[in-house]
Design a protein around this motif. Structure first.
Motif, PDB file in Angstrom:
ATOM      1  N   LEU A 136      61.156  16.496  89.088  1.00 13.44           N
ATOM      2  CA  LEU A 136      62.535  16.052  89.197  1.00 13.44           C
ATOM      3  C   LEU A 136      62.558  14.585  88.774  1.00 13.44           C
ATOM      4  CD1 LEU A 136      65.513  16.171  90.194  1.00 13.44           C
ATOM      5  CD2 LEU A 136      64.650  15.612  92.479  1.00 13.44           C
ATOM      6  N   VAL A 137      63.289  14.269  87.710  1.00  9.76           N
ATOM      7  CA  VAL A 137      63.377  12.904  87.212  1.00  9.76           C
ATOM      8  C   VAL A 137      64.628  12.253  87.790  1.00  9.76           C
ATOM      9  CG1 VAL A 137      63.539  11.436  85.171  1.00  9.76           C
ATOM     10  CG2 VAL A 137      62.182  13.529  85.088  1.00  9.76           C
ATOM     11  N   VAL A 138      64.460  11.057  88.335  1.00 11.45           N
ATOM     12  CA  VAL A 138      65.571  10.290  88.894  1.00 11.45           C
ATOM     13  C   VAL A 138      65.613   8.942  88.192  1.00 11.45           C
ATOM     14  CG1 VAL A 138      66.572   9.249  90.960  1.00 11.45           C
ATOM     15  CG2 VAL A 138      65.335  11.426  91.129  1.00 11.45           C
ATOM     16  N   GLN A 139      66.685   8.682  87.460  1.00 14.43           N
ATOM     17  CA  GLN A 139      66.890   7.389  86.820  1.00 14.43           C
ATOM     18  C   GLN A 139      67.933   6.613  87.618  1.00 14.43           C
ATOM     19  OE1 GLN A 139      67.994   8.271  82.738  1.00 14.43           O
ATOM     20  NE2 GLN A 139      65.863   8.170  82.057  1.00 14.43           N
ATOM     21  N   LEU A 140      67.510   5.513  88.227  1.00 16.28           N
ATOM     22  CA  LEU A 140      68.442   4.650  88.935  1.00 16.28           C
ATOM     23  C   LEU A 140      69.130   3.752  87.916  1.00 16.28           C
ATOM     24  CD1 LEU A 140      66.211   3.693  92.001  1.00 16.28           C
ATOM     25  CD2 LEU A 140      67.782   5.629  91.739  1.00 16.28           C
ATOM     26  N   LEU A 141      70.456   3.614  88.031  1.00 19.45           N
ATOM     27  CA  LEU A 141      71.258   2.937  87.026  1.00 19.45           C
ATOM     28  C   LEU A 141      71.988   1.743  87.621  1.00 19.45           C
ATOM     29  CD1 LEU A 141      72.926   6.154  85.532  1.00 19.45           C
ATOM     30  CD2 LEU A 141      70.778   5.100  84.798  1.00 19.45           C
ATOM     31  N   ASP A 142      72.298   0.775  86.760  1.00 22.23           N
ATOM     32  CA  ASP A 142      73.156  -0.311  87.203  1.00 22.23           C
ATOM     33  C   ASP A 142      74.616   0.064  86.947  1.00 22.23           C
ATOM     34  OD1 ASP A 142      73.652  -0.751  84.463  1.00 22.23           O
ATOM     35  OD2 ASP A 142      72.127  -2.323  84.327  1.00 22.23           O
ATOM     36  N   ASP A 143      75.540  -0.841  87.274  1.00 23.31           N
ATOM     37  CA  ASP A 143      76.958  -0.517  87.146  1.00 23.31           C
ATOM     38  C   ASP A 143      77.386  -0.323  85.698  1.00 23.31           C
ATOM     39  OD1 ASP A 143      77.300  -0.543  89.858  1.00 23.31           O
ATOM     40  OD2 ASP A 143      77.970  -2.629  89.951  1.00 23.31           O
ATOM     41  N   ALA A 144      76.585  -0.865  84.751  1.00 20.74           N
ATOM     42  CA  ALA A 144      76.866  -0.655  83.331  1.00 20.74           C
ATOM     43  C   ALA A 144      76.113   0.558  82.785  1.00 20.74           C
ATOM     44  CB  ALA A 144      76.484  -1.906  82.535  1.00 20.74           C
ATOM     45  N   PHE A 145      75.459   1.305  83.710  1.00 15.33           N
ATOM     46  CA  PHE A 145      74.720   2.527  83.401  1.00 15.33           C
ATOM     47  C   PHE A 145      73.445   2.279  82.590  1.00 15.33           C
ATOM     48  CE2 PHE A 145      77.657   5.232  85.397  1.00 15.33           C
ATOM     49  CZ  PHE A 145      78.935   4.769  85.112  1.00 15.33           C
ATOM     50  N   GLY A 146      72.885   1.103  82.752  1.00 15.09           N
ATOM     51  CA  GLY A 146      71.550   0.865  82.221  1.00 15.09           C
ATOM     52  C   GLY A 146      70.502   1.327  83.223  1.00 15.09           C
ATOM     53  N   VAL A 147      69.363   1.808  82.752  1.00 14.82           N
ATOM     54  CA  VAL A 147      68.308   2.308  83.632  1.00 14.82           C
ATOM     55  C   VAL A 147      67.545   1.132  84.229  1.00 14.82           C
ATOM     56  CG1 VAL A 147      66.219   3.709  83.798  1.00 14.82           C
ATOM     57  CG2 VAL A 147      68.083   4.413  82.271  1.00 14.82           C
ATOM     58  N   THR A 148      67.508   1.062  85.565  1.00 10.74           N
ATOM     59  CA  THR A 148      66.773   0.000  86.250  1.00 10.74           C
ATOM     60  C   THR A 148      65.415   0.473  86.760  1.00 10.74           C
ATOM     61  OG1 THR A 148      67.816   0.514  88.382  1.00 10.74           O
ATOM     62  CG2 THR A 148      68.924  -1.094  86.958  1.00 10.74           C
ATOM     63  N   ARG A 149      65.287   1.777  86.996  1.00 15.51           N
ATOM     64  CA  ARG A 149      64.023   2.316  87.516  1.00 15.51           C
ATOM     65  C   ARG A 149      64.009   3.818  87.307  1.00 15.51           C
ATOM     66  NH1 ARG A 149      62.242   2.312  93.892  1.00 15.51           N
ATOM     67  NH2 ARG A 149      60.051   2.923  93.617  1.00 15.51           N
ATOM     68  N   THR A 150      62.853   4.359  86.981  1.00 18.57           N
ATOM     69  CA  THR A 150      62.702   5.808  86.815  1.00 18.57           C
ATOM     70  C   THR A 150      61.655   6.326  87.794  1.00 18.57           C
ATOM     71  OG1 THR A 150      63.301   5.734  84.464  1.00 18.57           O
ATOM     72  CG2 THR A 150      62.108   7.677  85.232  1.00 18.57           C
ATOM     73  N   LEU A 151      62.026   7.339  88.557  1.00 15.79           N
ATOM     74  CA  LEU A 151      61.131   7.995  89.509  1.00 15.79           C
ATOM     75  C   LEU A 151      60.922   9.434  89.081  1.00 15.79           C
ATOM     76  CD1 LEU A 151      62.827   6.705  92.781  1.00 15.79           C
ATOM     77  CD2 LEU A 151      60.754   5.802  91.740  1.00 15.79           C
ATOM     78  N   ARG A 152      59.700   9.921  89.289  1.00 18.82           N
ATOM     79  CA  ARG A 152      59.383  11.305  88.942  1.00 18.82           C
ATOM     80  C   ARG A 152      58.751  11.984  90.153  1.00 18.82           C
ATOM     81  NH1 ARG A 152      59.655  12.227  83.388  1.00 18.82           N
ATOM     82  NH2 ARG A 152      60.021  10.323  82.162  1.00 18.82           N
ATOM     83  N   PHE A 153      59.493  12.927  90.723  1.00 23.41           N
ATOM     84  CA  PHE A 153      59.020  13.654  91.895  1.00 23.41           C
ATOM     85  C   PHE A 153      58.382  14.966  91.443  1.00 23.41           C
ATOM     86  CE2 PHE A 153      62.419  10.938  93.420  1.00 23.41           C
ATOM     87  CZ  PHE A 153      61.955  10.473  94.632  1.00 23.41           C
ATOM     88  N   PRO A 154      57.094  15.172  91.693  1.00 21.78           N
ATOM     89  CA  PRO A 154      56.465  16.448  91.316  1.00 21.78           C
ATOM     90  C   PRO A 154      57.138  17.615  92.031  1.00 21.78           C
ATOM     91  CG  PRO A 154      54.810  14.801  91.891  1.00 21.78           C
ATOM     92  CD  PRO A 154      56.137  14.238  92.301  1.00 21.78           C
TER      93      PRO A 154
END
Length: 346
Positions: free
Chosen positions: A39-57
């Motif tokens: 499961l890929v989770v991309q955390l975004l800023d208010d302008a929808f830029g990616v600030t961090r990517t997490l990958r849950f097996p």
């Protein structure tokens, strides 16, 4: 005409993953996409830029169940054929609750409370005190401690689910559960956990698909199982305060044959609140034979329900809408590998 705010690209190939979802985690936007292995989770800023990517097996293939992510993105919960499992981004299993096991391709769902302290899970049970499946299985609704998976409360869901979806309420003690029984119906359940006991409103015999809860939590939105009636309800009582029947509220598609009895529009099982009183709904499924699908704005105002207003887009839109609140929503690109984020113009 709405304003196109952003176009987001899915992190995983469409052929290898479910369609991405745009959600709010802890008040911030996040892009989620489930593949078979992760499961890929991309955390975004208010302008929808990616600030961090997490990958849950992922503990099992995506078609075996659903998933939910904690508001702080520290934990993901996966529902499977015979268990609910919590995993962190390093792949460590924090806890697991085993249940009676879904038959065939049936499956349940789970969701975190907005404060991240609880996990609500729809499972096949009941469970014994030792955590082992009981031979007399029924659909069961659990409230779990998100930290360790302890069962804090449980209730009979009174359903025979093929699938389900949780719809969180702003109050962490409340949760909506929409259950699909295929052609047999769509039971709606509304739960309240007082810290010791789970109390459930069952809406017996109404066959309502729960779509959304408004930002204040005072109202919720449903479509009936036959897709004829879109309705806004008071959360406290369940009473209908506004309704729109597709046959009289939404005109036929302009491309439909005027004497074709099969051309009557019906509501999609999709849509939600843009703010406390404005609803975005669609008739895409019933429109697709005749041309481009249509979206509609309706209002549940103190003066009464407003007539559906068609939404005009500057580019072709082929999917139903997914509201985000605060006057925003998203739609999918044709291949479901992009998301278009829209905002209502003032």
């Amino acid at each position: 005409m709405p304003e196109l705010v952003a176009t987001l690209t899915a992190p995983l190939p469409a052929a290898e993953a479910d369609a991405p979802q745009l959600v709010h985690l802890g008040g911030c936007p996040a892009l989620l996409q489930r593949g078979d292995a992760e499961l890929v989770v991309q955390l975004l800023d208010d302008a929808f830029g990616v600030t961090r990517t997490l990958r849950f097996p992922a503990p099992w293939p995506r078609r075996s169940g659903s998933h939910a992510v904690a508001p702080d993105a520290d934990l993901a919960v996966f529902t499977g054929r015979d268990a609910v499992r919590a995993v962190d981004a390093e792949g460590t299993v924090r806890w697991e609750v085993r249940h009676g096991g879904w038959p065939h391709r049936d499956r349940g769902s789970a969701a975190f409370s907005p404060d991240g302290r609880l996990v609500w899970a729809h499972v096949r049970g009941p469970l014994s005190d030792a955590g082992e499946p009981d031979p007399d299985t029924v659909d069961e609704w659990l409230v779990l401690d998100a930290a360790d998976g302890r069962v804090l409360a449980r209730a009979d869901a009174r359903a025979a689910a093929a699938g389900s979806l949780h719809v969180p309420h702003p109050d962490p003690a409340r949760m909506g559960l929409s259950i699909g029984e295929g052609q047999d119906g769509a039971p709606l359940r509304w739960g309240h956990f007082d810290g010791e006991r789970l109390t459930v409103a069952y809406f017996e015999g109404q066959d309502l698909v729960l779509l959304d809860v408004n930002p204040s939590g005072s109202r919720f939105l449903t479509v009936d199982h036959d897709q004829n009636t879109l309705a806004v309800h008071e959360t406290a009582s369940g009473a209908v305060v506004a309704r729109w029947d597709a046959g009289t509220s939404a005109p036929r598609h302009p491309g439909a044959e005027p004497d074709d009895d099969e051309a009557e529009p019906y509501w999609d099982w999709a849509g939600g609140f843009l703010d406390d009183t404005t609803v975005l709904a669609s008739t895409v499924e019933s429109d697709e034979e005749w041309g481009e699908g249509r979206h509609w704005l309706v209002g549940a105002t103190p003066q009464g329900p407003t007539e559906p207003e068609p939404v005009g887009y500057p580019l072709p839109v082929t999917s139903p809408p997914a509201p985000l609140g605060a006057g925003r929503w998203y739609t999918y690109g044709t291949a479901y590998d992009t998301l278009h984020v829209w905002a209502a113009r003032a």
